[in-house]
Design a protein around this motif. Structure first.
Motif, PDB file in Angstrom:
ATOM      1  N   ASP A 288      -5.492 -14.749   3.139  1.00 40.33           N
ATOM      2  CA  ASP A 288      -6.147 -13.273   3.551  1.00 40.33           C
ATOM      3  C   ASP A 288      -5.164 -12.230   3.297  1.00 40.33           C
ATOM      4  N   ASN A 289      -5.641 -11.384   2.729  1.00 42.96           N
ATOM      5  CA  ASN A 289      -4.875 -10.041   2.598  1.00 42.96           C
ATOM      6  C   ASN A 289      -5.276  -8.891   3.546  1.00 42.96           C
ATOM      7  N   ILE A 290      -4.547  -8.694   4.525  1.00 50.03           N
ATOM      8  CA  ILE A 290      -4.751  -7.545   5.224  1.00 50.03           C
ATOM      9  C   ILE A 290      -4.397  -6.299   4.801  1.00 50.03           C
ATOM     10  N   ILE A 291      -5.449  -5.405   4.503  1.00 46.62           N
ATOM     11  CA  ILE A 291      -4.909  -4.003   3.692  1.00 46.62           C
ATOM     12  C   ILE A 291      -5.205  -2.981   4.697  1.00 46.62           C
ATOM     13  N   ARG A 292      -4.162  -2.074   4.635  1.00 46.37           N
ATOM     14  CA  ARG A 292      -4.039  -0.827   5.259  1.00 46.37           C
ATOM     15  C   ARG A 292      -3.385   0.425   4.396  1.00 46.37           C
ATOM     16  N   LYS A 293      -3.944   1.283   3.959  1.00 45.52           N
ATOM     17  CA  LYS A 293      -3.782   2.304   3.276  1.00 45.52           C
ATOM     18  C   LYS A 293      -3.053   3.460   4.390  1.00 45.52           C
ATOM     19  N   HIS A 294      -2.020   3.768   3.810  1.00 47.60           N
ATOM     20  CA  HIS A 294      -1.327   4.977   4.771  1.00 47.60           C
ATOM     21  C   HIS A 294      -0.296   5.994   3.908  1.00 47.60           C
ATOM     22  N   SER A 295       0.016   6.921   4.508  1.00 47.29           N
ATOM     23  CA  SER A 295       1.012   7.635   3.449  1.00 47.29           C
ATOM     24  C   SER A 295       2.365   7.777   4.395  1.00 47.29           C
ATOM     25  N   SER A 296       3.412   7.174   3.715  1.00 43.20           N
ATOM     26  CA  SER A 296       4.675   7.324   4.357  1.00 43.20           C
ATOM     27  C   SER A 296       5.418   8.556   3.984  1.00 43.20           C
ATOM     28  N   LYS A 297       6.667   8.714   4.408  1.00 41.60           N
ATOM     29  CA  LYS A 297       7.357  10.147   4.120  1.00 41.60           C
ATOM     30  C   LYS A 297       8.759  10.012   3.822  1.00 41.60           C
TER      31      LYS A 297
END
Length: 548
Positions: A288-297
């Motif tokens: 399973d591919n747990i996906i979380r989009k976010h913005s790092s800095k």
């Protein structure tokens, strides 16, 4: 006590103007100790992008830069957003090979690791995929070398050797740089090329010497959450599965197909090698591919120049590390990243502090703490593609990654020595310390492609990157090599890379002064250092300067 390092009068090469000597300033080791101890402590949880560790790190860096009176560098903001996708493999099945003399099942973590670059696919399944051994997995038309020539690997699983074909050559002569690794030897390239060839899965055979690190590093780096750059197509053009396998398991796989891994590896070193299908053998895997989009800095701090503020000198270091990782025997599962790279991040702050005390230079100075280096130089690559300050107006700079606590050395090791005119700036700074610059003792490890300077070099900006030397004042090269080996085997990318109050900071103090002197010289000269004639980045630099 060692005397303070002398200043030096810097005279540029014939035909250029002399540059004033740097101010009598030595960057503070006490500042570095404070920063390293703080951001490598357990409450920062290993500084993984997208975690509470990132939030704490960013807040701390801004607090330090702001207290120094630096300016937020990105149009009034301290930050540059870097869109990322966090991927975590869960419920990973064994990697199974069937159809040979004996079935083979590899357990996740201890015998193989697997991940994906695909950011919109919540389940990855590889079922009965034909297997092909593709040697070093290189397609280099300019070298008349194609390990994929004459074979169709679309929808198949490719097994790839690490490094490039002539890594065992004792000299620097050979189709792939001899002993020195080229980009074709990096694992990032191998996965990129496998995807271009249409492979469903790409598995690299781990071998400690040519990889330059043990299986423990692969296991700790690949079994936690991974970060990849976001893209419009969700990286659908990438292989469904990418990963590594233990060498002895690869040997067993080849034997199951009636082949010999050593013989295949020897054949793969020669031009004209043809990929070898493993007849009848199929690979299967699922997770399973747990996906979380976010913005790092990225953090961008600016010390404006006093006479030419639209010309920029860059200081770079990555603030991130691995976060929580494979636990040590004592249960410690925080990869604190004290050496890698709290030291480089602390150097940014110490250098900013020293430059503020010395006063502004003619050119502006940029202090850039980038994210997601450990995930494939993603933060610096994003800056290179979306520069806050025009790259044609960026003079060059220094990159700092994992400063050595082995003690004072008679030398520094320059990664990519001889590639750019920045070497002359370093040589002058070293002469003031009665030290020398050395070639890499292990060019086969490919360090030039493993830190953030590479992201800027690809856009033509010369960046100096050196490491603490191994010819130690106390113990010579034997002691230096032993210290490097100890760090690589027992702390690098593991939970024991922690702050140690017993560290010897004498080498860091000397190296930090080099960064300071080189940076001040660059920021006060009118010169524009370039790559040497014939270097692969020279034409890119020439174009960017011409466009300016």
């Amino acid at each position: 006590m060692r005397p303070s390092l002398p200043t030096f009068a810097l005279l540029l090469s014939a035909g250029t103007a002399a540059v004033a000597a740097p101010a009598e300033i030595t960057p503070s080791i006490d500042t570095m100790k404070e920063v390293v101890k703080e951001i490598s402590s357990d409450p920062y949880e290993g500084r993984a992008p997208g975690t509470v560790g990132e939030e704490k790190t960013l807040a701390y860096l801004v607090q330090r830069f702001e207290a120094l009176g630096l300016k937020p560098g990105n149009k009034g903001s301290w930050f540059q957003d870097v869109p990322l996708v966090e991927l975590a493999a869960k419920n990973v099945s064994p990697l199974r090979f069937t159809g040979g003399k004996a079935p083979l099942s590899l357990d996740y973590g201890s015998q193989m690791v697997v991940a994906t670059y695909r950011t919109t696919q919540p389940h990855i399944e590889l079922k009965d995929s034909p297997v092909v051994f593709v040697g070093y997995g290189i397609n280099a038309p300019e070298k008349k070398w194609n390990d994929y020539g004459g074979v169709n690997v679309r929808g198949k699983t490719v097994i790839i050797l690490v490094n490039d074909p002539d890594y065992q050559t004792p000299t620097l002569r050979g189709p792939f740089g001899g002993r020195a690794m080229t980009y074709y030897g990096r694992w990032t390239y191998k996965f990129e090329e496998a995807a271009r060839q249409g492979a469903a899965a790409a598995i690299i055979v781990h071998d400690t010497m040519p990889a330059a690190y043990g299986w423990n590093v692969v296991q700790s780096s690949w079994t936690g959450a991974q970060h990849v750059a976001d893209s419009a197509n969700g990286n659908a053009d990438q292989s469904a599965a990418i990963g590594w396998m233990q060498k002895d398991k690869a040997a067993a796989l080849m034997a199951s197909a009636g082949l010999n891994l050593d013989a295949l590896s020897a054949a793969a070193k020669k031009r004209g090698f043809k990929a070898v299908p493993l007849k009848g053998i199929k690979a299967s895997l699922s997770f399973d591919n747990i996906i979380r989009k976010h913005s790092s800095k990225n953090v961008v701090a600016l010390l404006p120049g006093k006479t030419r503020p639209n010309e920029y000198v860059l200081y770079a270091a990555h603030w991130d590390h691995l976060g929580r990782c494979e636990a040590a025997p004592d249960g410690d599962d925080i990869c604190n990243g004290a050496i890698d790279n709290a030291t480089g991040t602390a150097a940014l702050i110490a250098l900013a502090e020293a430059n503020v005390k010395a006063g502004p230079t003619d050119r502006s100075q940029v202090f850039l703490a980038v994210t997601a280096e450990e995930s494939g130089l993603l933060g610096s690559a994003y800056y290179g593609n979306h520069p806050v300050f025009p790259l044609g107006q960026t003079v060059g700079g220094v990159n700092m990654d994992a400063l050595s606590m082995a003690g004072l050395a008679r030398n520094v090791v320059v990664i990519g020595k001889g590639k750019s005119q920045l070497d002359a700036y370093l040589d002058r700074a070293l002469a003031a310390q009665k030290r020398v610059a050395s070639l890499e003792p292990t060019p086969e490890k490919g360090f030039y492609y493993r830190s953030d300077h590479f992201s800027f070099a690809k856009h033509g900006v010369p960046m100096l990157y050196f490491e603490g030397g191994q010819d130690l004042v106390k113990g010579g090269t034997a002691a230096g090599a032993a210290a490097a080996k100890d760090y690589e085997e027992h702390r690098y990318h593991g939970p024991k890379d922690e702050y140690d109050p017993k560290w010897d900071w004498s080498g860091v103090k000397a190296d930090l002064k080099l960064y300071y002197d080189v940076g001040r010289a660059l920021a006060n000269t009118t010169d524009w250092p370039n790559w040497v004639p014939g270097d692969e980045f020279r034409s890119i630099r020439d174009r960017s300067r011409a466009e300016k």
